[in-house]
Scaffold this motif. Structure first.
Motif, short mmCIF file in Angstrom:
data_model
loop_
_atom_site.label_atom_id
_atom_site.label_comp_id
_atom_site.label_asym_id
_atom_site.label_seq_id
_atom_site.Cartn_x
_atom_site.Cartn_y
_atom_site.Cartn_z
N THR A 222 8.61 -14.91 -5.40
CA THR A 222 7.97 -16.22 -5.30
C THR A 222 6.55 -16.17 -4.75
O THR A 222 5.86 -17.18 -4.74
CB THR A 222 8.81 -17.15 -4.40
N LYS A 223 6.10 -15.00 -4.28
CA LYS A 223 4.74 -14.86 -3.74
C LYS A 223 3.97 -13.85 -4.59
O LYS A 223 4.54 -12.85 -5.03
CB LYS A 223 4.78 -14.35 -2.28
N PRO A 224 2.68 -14.09 -4.84
CA PRO A 224 1.88 -13.12 -5.60
C PRO A 224 1.80 -11.79 -4.86
O PRO A 224 1.68 -11.74 -3.64
CB PRO A 224 0.51 -13.78 -5.72
N SER A 225 1.88 -10.69 -5.63
CA SER A 225 1.86 -9.35 -5.06
C SER A 225 0.64 -8.57 -5.55
O SER A 225 0.27 -8.64 -6.72
CB SER A 225 3.12 -8.57 -5.46
N TYR A 226 0.07 -7.83 -4.63
CA TYR A 226 -1.01 -6.88 -4.92
C TYR A 226 -0.54 -5.51 -4.46
O TYR A 226 0.27 -5.41 -3.53
CB TYR A 226 -2.29 -7.27 -4.19
N ALA A 227 -1.03 -4.46 -5.10
CA ALA A 227 -0.56 -3.13 -4.75
C ALA A 227 -1.66 -2.09 -4.87
O ALA A 227 -2.51 -2.17 -5.76
CB ALA A 227 0.61 -2.73 -5.65
N VAL A 228 -1.64 -1.13 -3.95
CA VAL A 228 -2.47 0.05 -4.01
C VAL A 228 -1.55 1.22 -4.37
O VAL A 228 -0.66 1.57 -3.59
CB VAL A 228 -3.19 0.34 -2.68
N LEU A 229 -1.72 1.77 -5.58
CA LEU A 229 -0.88 2.86 -6.07
C LEU A 229 -1.62 4.17 -5.84
O LEU A 229 -2.72 4.36 -6.35
CB LEU A 229 -0.57 2.66 -7.54
N THR A 230 -1.01 5.08 -5.07
CA THR A 230 -1.66 6.34 -4.71
C THR A 230 -1.10 7.48 -5.56
O THR A 230 0.07 7.84 -5.44
CB THR A 230 -1.45 6.63 -3.22
N VAL B 106 0.87 -1.18 0.00
CA VAL B 106 0.00 0.00 0.00
C VAL B 106 0.90 1.23 0.00
O VAL B 106 1.53 1.55 1.01
CB VAL B 106 -0.93 0.01 1.23
N SER B 107 1.00 1.89 -1.15
CA SER B 107 1.93 3.03 -1.30
C SER B 107 3.30 2.64 -0.76
O SER B 107 3.98 3.44 -0.12
CB SER B 107 1.43 4.26 -0.54
N ALA B 108 3.71 1.42 -1.02
CA ALA B 108 4.83 0.83 -0.28
C ALA B 108 6.06 0.62 -1.15
O ALA B 108 5.96 0.40 -2.36
CB ALA B 108 4.40 -0.51 0.31
N LEU B 109 7.20 0.66 -0.50
CA LEU B 109 8.45 0.31 -1.15
C LEU B 109 8.50 -1.19 -1.40
O LEU B 109 8.03 -1.99 -0.59
CB LEU B 109 9.63 0.74 -0.29
N GLN B 110 9.08 -1.56 -2.54
CA GLN B 110 9.16 -2.97 -2.92
C GLN B 110 10.56 -3.25 -3.48
O GLN B 110 10.74 -3.42 -4.67
CB GLN B 110 8.07 -3.31 -3.95
N PRO B 111 11.56 -3.29 -2.60
CA PRO B 111 12.94 -3.46 -3.07
C PRO B 111 13.24 -4.87 -3.54
O PRO B 111 12.55 -5.83 -3.18
CB PRO B 111 13.76 -3.11 -1.83
N ASP B 112 14.29 -4.97 -4.33
CA ASP B 112 14.83 -6.26 -4.74
C ASP B 112 16.04 -6.57 -3.86
O ASP B 112 16.50 -5.72 -3.08
CB ASP B 112 15.22 -6.23 -6.21
N VAL B 113 16.55 -7.77 -3.97
CA VAL B 113 17.70 -8.19 -3.18
C VAL B 113 18.86 -7.21 -3.41
O VAL B 113 19.19 -6.88 -4.56
CB VAL B 113 18.12 -9.62 -3.54
N GLY B 114 19.46 -6.75 -2.33
CA GLY B 114 20.58 -5.83 -2.41
C GLY B 114 20.20 -4.37 -2.45
O GLY B 114 21.08 -3.50 -2.32
N TRP C 122 6.79 2.01 -11.19
CA TRP C 122 7.98 1.29 -11.65
C TRP C 122 8.19 0.00 -10.85
O TRP C 122 8.44 -1.06 -11.42
CB TRP C 122 9.20 2.20 -11.53
N MET C 123 8.09 0.09 -9.54
CA MET C 123 8.29 -1.09 -8.69
C MET C 123 7.23 -2.15 -8.96
O MET C 123 7.55 -3.35 -9.07
CB MET C 123 8.26 -0.69 -7.21
N TYR C 124 5.97 -1.73 -9.06
CA TYR C 124 4.89 -2.70 -9.18
C TYR C 124 4.86 -3.34 -10.56
O TYR C 124 4.45 -4.50 -10.70
CB TYR C 124 3.55 -2.05 -8.84
N GLN C 125 5.32 -2.62 -11.57
CA GLN C 125 5.47 -3.24 -12.89
C GLN C 125 6.59 -4.26 -12.87
O GLN C 125 6.49 -5.33 -13.47
CB GLN C 125 5.72 -2.16 -13.95
N ARG C 126 7.68 -3.93 -12.19
CA ARG C 126 8.82 -4.84 -12.10
C ARG C 126 8.42 -6.16 -11.44
O ARG C 126 8.87 -7.24 -11.86
CB ARG C 126 9.97 -4.18 -11.32
#
Length: 252
Positions: free
Chosen positions: A193-201, A114-122, A214-218
């Protein structure tokens, strides 16, 4: 004879791996764990909590110390240990970094950002925020290196779609975030490995809409886009709750 036919049908489904057998192996989640973001605590999620409870879910809200990423992940893991599973793990703002790492827990069936950061490894939270800077310059740091928003700038920056009284309460109960939490890189990214849902504000001045997109498309997240500030969990609790429920009902 009826019992024999039933046993044969079940055996065939298991042998063929049909859709009914798959659904039985991955039941919809009833446990929801919510991880709040920086600068606030879990109390702002009261309305979302009440909607989910009314709809039959079991909800637990993590109260992170916001002292380091490791501390916040540990606080989340302690709550996950108390759940029966499957669990939908929800993160807001910086809490998205926390659930990205804590979400590797085998009980977690889906992640909601929810309006959240979604980093990758590193990647670190601060590194992501600098990629698409949010349109504000209000954030300040204490002498001991904790981020906060001055009270007079809180509503315009964080919660423009809340009433002045609601925003004032958030400002007055503000919980600063350690700079070192923003600098800590993620060691595992559960969204792979887990399904993701997102609320983009789209009216967000903390985590820019461009960065969210950008993060949620990735991550190939299923995105619900709303015209809301960073405080959408308070301004649009029904929409946020419905996205969480959609994640809970998925069986893939």
């Amino acid at each position: 004879m009826h019992a024999l036919r039933k046993k044969i049908a079940v055996a065939l489904l298991l042998a063929l791996g049909g859709p009914m057998a798959h659904a039985a192996a991955t039941p919809a989640a009833k446990d929801i764990v919510i991880v709040h973001g920086a600068l606030v605590d879990g109390s702002g999620w009261h309305a979302v909590h009440d909607i989910l409870i009314k709809d039959g879910f079991h909800v637990t809200i993590v109260q992170e110390p916001l002292t380091s990423l490791a501390d916040d992940v540990d606080a989340t893991k302690r709550v996950l240990d108390q759940q029966n599973g499957p669990v939908v793990l929800v993160g807001h703002s910086y809490g998205g970094s926390v659930i990205t790492e804590a979400g590797a827990d085998p009980k977690v069936s889906a992640l909601v950002y929810v309006s959240a950061l979604q980093p990758d490894v590193g990647e670190a939270s601060g590194q992501l925020l600098s990629k698409f800077a949010a349109p504000n310059d209000a954030m300040r740091a204490t002498p001991d290196k904790y981020f906060y928003l001055p009270a007079e700038k809180f509503r315009a920056t964080y919660a423009a779609d809340l009433s002045p009284a609601q925003a004032a309460f958030l400002a007055d109960s503000q919980q600063p975030l350690a700079q070192k939490a923003m600098a800590a890189p993620i060691s595992v990214a559960a969204w792979h490995t887990k399904p993701s849902y997102a609320v983009l504000t789209t009216e967000d001045r903390i985590v820019s809409p461009e960065l969210q997109r950008w993060m949620y498309q990735r991550s190939n997240a299923k995105v619900t886009e709303i015209a809301a500030s960073h405080a959408s969990f308070m301004s649009q609790p029904v929409t946020v709750a419905r996205v969480i429920e959609a994640a809970a009902k998925q069986t893939n």
